[in-house]
Design an enzyme around this catalytic site. Structure first.
Site: not given
Length: 170
Positions: A39, A68, A85-86, A91, A111, A118, A121, A127
């Site tokens: 993050h 990232t 991007s996430g 993700d 974080d 999101h 996500d 999970r």
């Protein structure tokens, strides 16, 4: 030497047979496929960690979400497979790669003090690491333990649940 009664030995063998009937294994090669995610407030931590572990990371195939990945590639001068991007689906792309067996483990510096749009996500991604028995590090200490493990440079037989019963439930 421990004196184990025959009944306990039989019960352990029976349990191991049952577990093996519900599990399969996948071999993780010595050349691992590692996903790196951070993050915004944790990107500097991940970059610092990756810089320190550059030599070890260079031996593996690296994936990362958008920003990232660009930052890591520039900092480390290593090739990184960059996904979205996430918040734009990165993700979820990593999650799909976990399901397909294309990611061996996840380093995800998230974080815990910031609520993100999101978040569902992120929860789904974490999970999937449990569903598919993928090692995951969410902080530097755990990432240090994983990257320095002797298992990193060797093949590893990973136990995988067999989900056939679940797939046939309806």
């Amino acid at each position: 030497m421990e004196n184990i009664p025959e009944r306990q030995i039989f019960e352990r063998q029976l349990l191991n047979t049952y577990i093996k009937s519900k599990m399969e294994t996948r071999i993780l090669k010595s050349h691992k496929k590692i996903a790196l995610v951070a993050h915004d407030n944790k990107k500097n931590d991940l970059i610092e960690w990756a810089r320190f572990n550059r030599g070890l990371l260079a031996e593996h195939k690296l994936f990362a979400t958008g920003t990232t990945g660009r930052l890591l590639e520039k900092e480390l001068n290593l090739e990184i497979v960059k996904l979205e991007s996430g918040p734009l689906g990165g993700d979820q792309q990593i999650g799909a790669k976990i399901v397909e067996g294309e990611i061996d483990f996840l380093i995800f510096f998230w974080d815990p003090l910031e609520s993100l749009s999101h978040d569902p996500d992120i929860k789904a991604l974490l999970r999937l690491t449990v569903v598919w028995n993928i090692p995951v590090a969410c902080n530097r200490a755990t990432a240090d333990f994983i990257i320095s493990s002797p298992l990193m440079s060797n093949e590893y037989e990973r136990a995988m649940p067999i989900y056939e019963d679940y797939k046939k439930r309806m």
